[in-house]
Design a protein around this motif. Structure first.
Motif, PDB file in Angstrom:
ATOM      1  N   UNK A 146     -30.969  -0.264  27.713  1.00  0.00           N
ATOM      2  CA  UNK A 146     -32.315   0.010  28.750  1.00  0.00           C
ATOM      3  C   UNK A 146     -33.412  -0.175  27.732  1.00  0.00           C
ATOM      4  N   UNK A 147     -33.241  -1.504  27.151  1.00  0.00           N
ATOM      5  CA  UNK A 147     -34.412  -1.602  26.197  1.00  0.00           C
ATOM      6  C   UNK A 147     -34.581  -3.437  26.271  1.00  0.00           C
ATOM      7  N   UNK A 148     -35.872  -3.720  26.011  1.00  0.00           N
ATOM      8  CA  UNK A 148     -36.216  -5.007  25.866  1.00  0.00           C
ATOM      9  C   UNK A 148     -36.719  -5.579  24.704  1.00  0.00           C
ATOM     10  N   UNK A 149     -35.630  -6.438  23.898  1.00  0.00           N
ATOM     11  CA  UNK A 149     -36.101  -7.033  22.837  1.00  0.00           C
ATOM     12  C   UNK A 149     -36.990  -8.300  22.808  1.00  0.00           C
ATOM     13  N   UNK A 150     -38.075  -8.204  22.213  1.00  0.00           N
ATOM     14  CA  UNK A 150     -39.219  -9.420  22.453  1.00  0.00           C
ATOM     15  C   UNK A 150     -38.979 -10.235  21.033  1.00  0.00           C
ATOM     16  N   UNK A 151     -39.348 -11.405  21.125  1.00  0.00           N
ATOM     17  CA  UNK A 151     -39.187 -12.349  19.922  1.00  0.00           C
ATOM     18  C   UNK A 151     -40.182 -11.844  18.808  1.00  0.00           C
ATOM     19  N   UNK A 152     -41.225 -11.313  19.315  1.00  0.00           N
ATOM     20  CA  UNK A 152     -42.176 -10.780  18.174  1.00  0.00           C
ATOM     21  C   UNK A 152     -41.693  -9.764  17.320  1.00  0.00           C
ATOM     22  N   UNK A 153     -40.489  -8.719  17.875  1.00  0.00           N
ATOM     23  CA  UNK A 153     -39.889  -7.728  16.997  1.00  0.00           C
ATOM     24  C   UNK A 153     -39.092  -8.400  16.089  1.00  0.00           C
ATOM     25  N   UNK A 154     -38.680  -9.606  16.099  1.00  0.00           N
ATOM     26  CA  UNK A 154     -37.886 -10.246  15.051  1.00  0.00           C
ATOM     27  C   UNK A 154     -38.820 -10.380  13.931  1.00  0.00           C
ATOM     28  N   UNK A 155     -39.913 -10.860  14.109  1.00  0.00           N
ATOM     29  CA  UNK A 155     -40.801 -11.054  12.831  1.00  0.00           C
ATOM     30  C   UNK A 155     -40.338 -12.581  12.429  1.00  0.00           C
TER      31      UNK A 155
ATOM     32  N   UNK B  42     -24.764 -14.498  20.598  1.00  0.00           N
ATOM     33  CA  UNK B  42     -25.860 -13.358  20.607  1.00  0.00           C
ATOM     34  C   UNK B  42     -26.764 -13.615  21.709  1.00  0.00           C
ATOM     35  N   UNK B  43     -27.034 -14.840  22.106  1.00  0.00           N
ATOM     36  CA  UNK B  43     -28.148 -15.193  22.996  1.00  0.00           C
ATOM     37  C   UNK B  43     -27.490 -14.923  24.344  1.00  0.00           C
ATOM     38  N   UNK B  44     -26.065 -15.368  24.200  1.00  0.00           N
ATOM     39  CA  UNK B  44     -25.692 -15.159  25.781  1.00  0.00           C
ATOM     40  C   UNK B  44     -25.288 -13.625  26.098  1.00  0.00           C
ATOM     41  N   UNK B  45     -25.208 -12.851  25.051  1.00  0.00           N
ATOM     42  CA  UNK B  45     -24.842 -11.279  25.276  1.00  0.00           C
ATOM     43  C   UNK B  45     -25.973 -10.541  25.265  1.00  0.00           C
ATOM     44  N   UNK B  46     -27.038 -10.871  24.735  1.00  0.00           N
ATOM     45  CA  UNK B  46     -28.263  -9.965  24.537  1.00  0.00           C
ATOM     46  C   UNK B  46     -28.691  -9.339  25.704  1.00  0.00           C
ATOM     47  N   UNK B  47     -28.745 -10.203  26.968  1.00  0.00           N
ATOM     48  CA  UNK B  47     -29.197  -9.522  28.093  1.00  0.00           C
ATOM     49  C   UNK B  47     -28.326  -8.283  28.510  1.00  0.00           C
ATOM     50  N   UNK B  48     -26.928  -8.428  28.325  1.00  0.00           N
ATOM     51  CA  UNK B  48     -26.015  -7.416  28.480  1.00  0.00           C
ATOM     52  C   UNK B  48     -26.384  -6.169  27.802  1.00  0.00           C
ATOM     53  N   UNK B  49     -26.490  -6.409  26.438  1.00  0.00           N
ATOM     54  CA  UNK B  49     -26.950  -5.350  25.506  1.00  0.00           C
ATOM     55  C   UNK B  49     -28.201  -4.637  25.861  1.00  0.00           C
TER      56      UNK B  49
END
Length: 890
Positions: free
Chosen positions: A456-465, A444-451
């Motif tokens: 065209x989104x940026x997922x921040x740690x704060x969104x995980x909660x 997940x960590x490796x593929x997340x930048x590709x996703x």
């Protein structure tokens, strides 16, 4: 000859082997058995009958064990043996782990398939969870996000309901006066196009819709991180603005922007009165500049008091925990007091929670939004993939457990309890689940930048909660639950089998409800899901291809669109057009108020003979000469605007074919020369064009009225000669710079602009395709593993068949027939489900592709071939095996 002492010793052994039973309790049970046997013998029963009758009355070992457990811990507390028992259980757990590790190492193929399949399934779920969390996190960064609502005005008739996100100017002040419960209310409206900003030698354009007019109360409603003297007055005066920190950096560099001025569109100077934080990605609206609403309309503010003219977005802040439905219940009375009866019957108003806007967009939304349907579909697919991975585990675990039948039977013969067999299998399952979770998290960590790049989104740690600790705890808990759920069936199946049945060896059981039957059901389910995904992927691709390749009614190829942002650039457009046409790289050029693909403004029209209340809603656009030639739009009847007829500017219009139908005319020729009415003005229909898509094909074709008004145009459209587009661009830039030295050139290619309309569908298609491939990959991995164990368990059978004369082809056909049969069953289950789902999804598009029958055949054949390919190599290897070697192994 029955031996009573031997029978009692065998019965007692299972209690002694399982240390759950205290020896003194077992001695007491044995005395009870002996006494009852002696009693029955005294009444005439034989030793064997007396013993069996006594054991039946006492109950099976498993029943005795469950009853004993109810009092076990209280006995230990009473006897002070709890520490000893805990230590024993920990020692046994260590033994279980050792056996598990050795088993996994000895069966590498099984281990790799199981762990890799589960890891990919877990990674899919984690990635989808992150995407869903991101989509659901929109606008939640505002401190009082749950108390903010957008006011939507819907237009409705017996035939349709148009859900509209925008309102007219009078709504905000009237609402503030009518409903005292509202804490704050604010309006915003965007410029729509790019805006030129100038400060000294710095010149730059804003992006579309990033230059926004706002009421001063915007800082009361939204949490924007304001920095300045006073947020209440920062946007009160005309020609004041508030910049985001990044925009201030772009304009002023390291200088303080406070109190400085920015020239906008080379027309007005705006004073910077404050700074705000950059708008996060997870916001349904983005802006770089807020300017005072008083600056609107050249400093006169919102002067239009027409209640059905809707260019504003209106937001309300309600008290905490206020039930907004109480406010909505008063809206009919509000409309009755403020809206004329003719409009009131078409209009309804409602509140939409801020946090629901992104996934439930309405018409005329400020930005392209998400889709609750797409998010739900992705989540279902991810769960289906994880389910396939779990089914793989169950399939392979039950298949492999049959190869361990002798091990399990020996454990049972020497007295292993069912609980111990279950714990052994569950330990293996949980360990595999933990390993898969670790690997899946790393994937997940490796593929997340590709996703992120794909969507065209940026997922921040704060969104995980919840922070890192909660995430780790959730992963550990999830791995534990997943391992237990996936391992329950094989654990209970093997634990309840009798030693005699297990000793028969793998593949010997044929009773109904055997693990073989379950494996067949699970394989069918896995490939049914895979076939559904294959069909859905094909349908999605076909729909996107249909929207991007279908005849639009106009030709967007080799058309350059140049924004005209000022009176000077509009005035230079005819000169530029003539110069470019003379150079030969440009065939045609025309101006227009709205660029094709961006929709059009709407208004109401009628015919002179209609009643005053009879009106139809139509779109309109202002265009210049050569508009039809530039875009290759067909003229069906009449004529186009001509410089030979000066009156065309004042009295002529063109309409499209849809407008002919809307006005009730039978033919296009009948429409020529007819008058149409807008407000109190009459215009004559000069010509009728074919329908063309001036907006996305996800919107129904709408009637269009075209005026001749070159002086009000905002775009210059240039049709280049075949193969000379780059040449035209190189000639265009110097001409523009010479005619408009104060305005940097900006342009786009019309065909790419149209492709961008379907960006959301294209991203969804990419994600959908990737998940489909992963589902197929996991299903085939499981099938490969099952085939391996099937061959291993049938080694003797295949050797005998070859010894009796079976050919390699016969063997290969034998091994692949069952698989092909299961996949065909999966197809017949998947086809109706896939058809229903695809048809429901396509209903969202007024212009849609057909679901053709060959799609199902292609998906079915593809699934069969993929399945056979995953098992064919093993079948081929088995067909070439020397029967002597097979029999020797057995």
């Amino acid at each position: 000859m029955f031996d009573l002492e031997k029978a009692i010793a065998t019965w007692r052994h299972q209690f002694i082997y399982n240390r759950l039973f205290d020896n003194r309790d077992v001695d007491e049970l044995e005395r009870h058995v002996r006494d009852h046997v002696e009693f029955l013998i005294g009444r005439g029963s034989s030793e064997e009958d007396a013993f069996r009758h006594t054991i039946n009355e006492l109950g099976e070992y498993s029943e005795t064990e469950s009853e004993y457990r109810k009092v076990f811990w209280s006995k230990l507390r009473y006897q002070n043996h709890i520490t000893e028992e805990v230590f024993w259980n920990l020692s046994m757990l260590k033994n279980y782990l050792k056996v598990t590790v050795r088993t996994l190492a000895r069966n590498r193929t099984y281990s790799i398939i199981n762990i890799a399949g589960l890891a990919v399934g877990i990674a899919c779920c984690l990635l989808t969870f992150l995407i869903v969390r991101h989509e659901m996190s929109y606008d939640r960064y505002h401190e009082r996000a749950d108390d903010i609502y957008r006011l939507n005005v819907n237009w409705q008739s017996p035939e349709f309901v148009f859900e509209n996100a925008i309102t007219s100017a009078p709504f905000a002040p009237a609402f503030e006066e009518a409903f005292p419960a509202i804490e704050a209310i604010t309006r915003i409206t965007a410029s729509g196009e790019k805006v030129l900003l100038r400060n000294g030698d710095t010149r730059l354009y804003t992006d579309n819709n990033r230059f926004v007019y706002a009421d001063p109360s915007i800082f009361e409603v939204f949490s924007l991180g304001f920095e300045g003297a006073d947020s209440a007055t920062a946007l009160a005066a005309p020609y004041t603005m508030v910049l985001t920190r990044s925009m201030a950096k772009n304009i002023f560099g390291d200088q303080s922007p406070m109190g400085q001025t920015v020239r906008v569109d080379d027309t007005y100077d705006y004073e910077v009165t404050g700074l705000i934080d950059d708008v996060p990605d997870n916001s349904h609206m983005h802006f770089d500049i807020l300017v005072s609403m008083a600056s609107f309309n050249g400093g006169s503010g919102p002067t239009n008091q027409n209640w059905d003219n809707n260019p504003y977005f209106t937001y309300l802040l309600l008290p905490q925990h206020y039930d907004h439905t109480l406010l909505e219940a008063q809206f009919p009375d509000f409309l009755e007091r403020n809206i004329e009866e003719d409009n009131r019957e078409w209009m309804s108003i409602l509140l939409q929670p801020l946090t629901e806007i992104h996934l439930n967009p309405k018409g005329n939304d400020l930005e392209p939004s998400g889709s609750e349907t797409y998010v739900t579909i992705l989540w279902i697919i991810a769960l289906a993939i994880l389910t396939i991975a779990c089914f793989n585990f169950v399939n392979l675990a039950t298949a492999r457990s049959m190869t361990r039948s002798k091990e399990i039977s020996m454990r049972k013969v020497v007295g292993a309890a069912r609980s111990q067999i279950r714990v052994q299998f569950l330990t293996e399952s949980v360990l595999i689940s933990f390993l898969a979770t670790v690997i899946g998290s790393m994937l997940t960590i490796a593929v997340l930048p590709v996703v992120e790049s794909m969507l065209n989104i940026t997922i921040t740690p704060g969104e995980i909660g919840g922070g890192l600790g909660v995430v780790i705890l959730s992963l550990v808990s999830g791995a534990m639950i997943l391992g237990i759920v996936a391992g329950l069936y094989p654990a209970f199946i093997m634990a309840r089998m009798s030693p005699l049945r297990l000793v028969k060896g793998p593949g010997k059981s044929s009773s109904r409800g055997s693990p073989n039957s379950l494996r067949s059901v699970l394989v069918v389910f896995q490939f049914a899901v895979s076939v559904i995904l294959i069909i859905a992927t094909i349908v999605v691709f076909r729909q996107i291809n249909y929207m991007t390749s279908t005849d639009l009614g106009l030709n967007t190829s080799q058309v350059i669109a140049i924004p005209l942002r000022s009176e000077s650039t509009r005035a230079s457009a005819p000169v530029m057009k003539d110069e470019l046409v003379r150079l030969g790289s440009v065939q045609h050029a025309a101006v227009a108020l709205r660029k094709p693909g961006t929709g059009a403004w709407g208004s109401e029209y009628s015919l002179p003979e209609w009643d005053d209340n009879d009106r139809v809603s139509m779109k309109f656009n202002s265009i210049g000469y050569d508009y039809l030639e530039t875009l290759e739009i067909d003229l069906l009847s009449g004529r186009f605007f001509s410089e030979d007829f000066p009156s065309d500017v004042e009295s002529g219009v063109l309409i499209n074919l849809e407008a002919v139908t809307e006005f009730g005319w039978q033919t296009t020729d009948e429409a020529i020369g007819k008058e149409i009415k807008r407000g109190g003005l009459f215009r004559t229909v000069l010509g009728v064009t074919n329908n063309y898509h001036f907006q996305s094909m996800s919107v129904e074709m709408q009637p269009m009225v075209m005026y001749l008004a070159p002086e009000t145009s905002n775009y210059l459209l240039i049709k280049t000669a075949d193969g000379r587009t780059q040449e035209a661009v190189s000639e265009l830039v110097p001409i523009w710079n010479r005619l408009n030295p104060e305005w940097p050139i900006s342009y786009s290619f019309l065909d790419r602009d149209y492709e961008a309309l379907y960006e959301k569908e294209a991203r969804f298609s990419q994600m959908f395709s990737a998940l489909t491939l992963l589902a197929l990959f996991i299903a085939c991995m499981g099938l490969f593993g099952l085939a391996s164990f099937s061959l291993e368990s049938r080694t003797n059978e295949l050797g005998i068949r070859k010894a009796l004369g079976a050919t390699g082809g016969n063997i290969a056909l034998l091994l692949t027939t069952d698989i092909a049969r299961l996949i065909l069953i999966a197809n017949f289950i998947a086809w109706p489900i896939a058809y229903y789902g695809a048809n429901q999804w396509l209903q969202n598009y007024p212009f849609r592709t057909d679901i053709e029958y060959w799609i199902f055949g292609m998906a079915g054949i593809g699934a069969v071939l993929i399945a056979l390919a995953s098992t064919g190599w093993q079948a081929w290897q088995a067909s070439r095996t020397n029967p002597v070697d097979s029999l020797r192994r057995e």
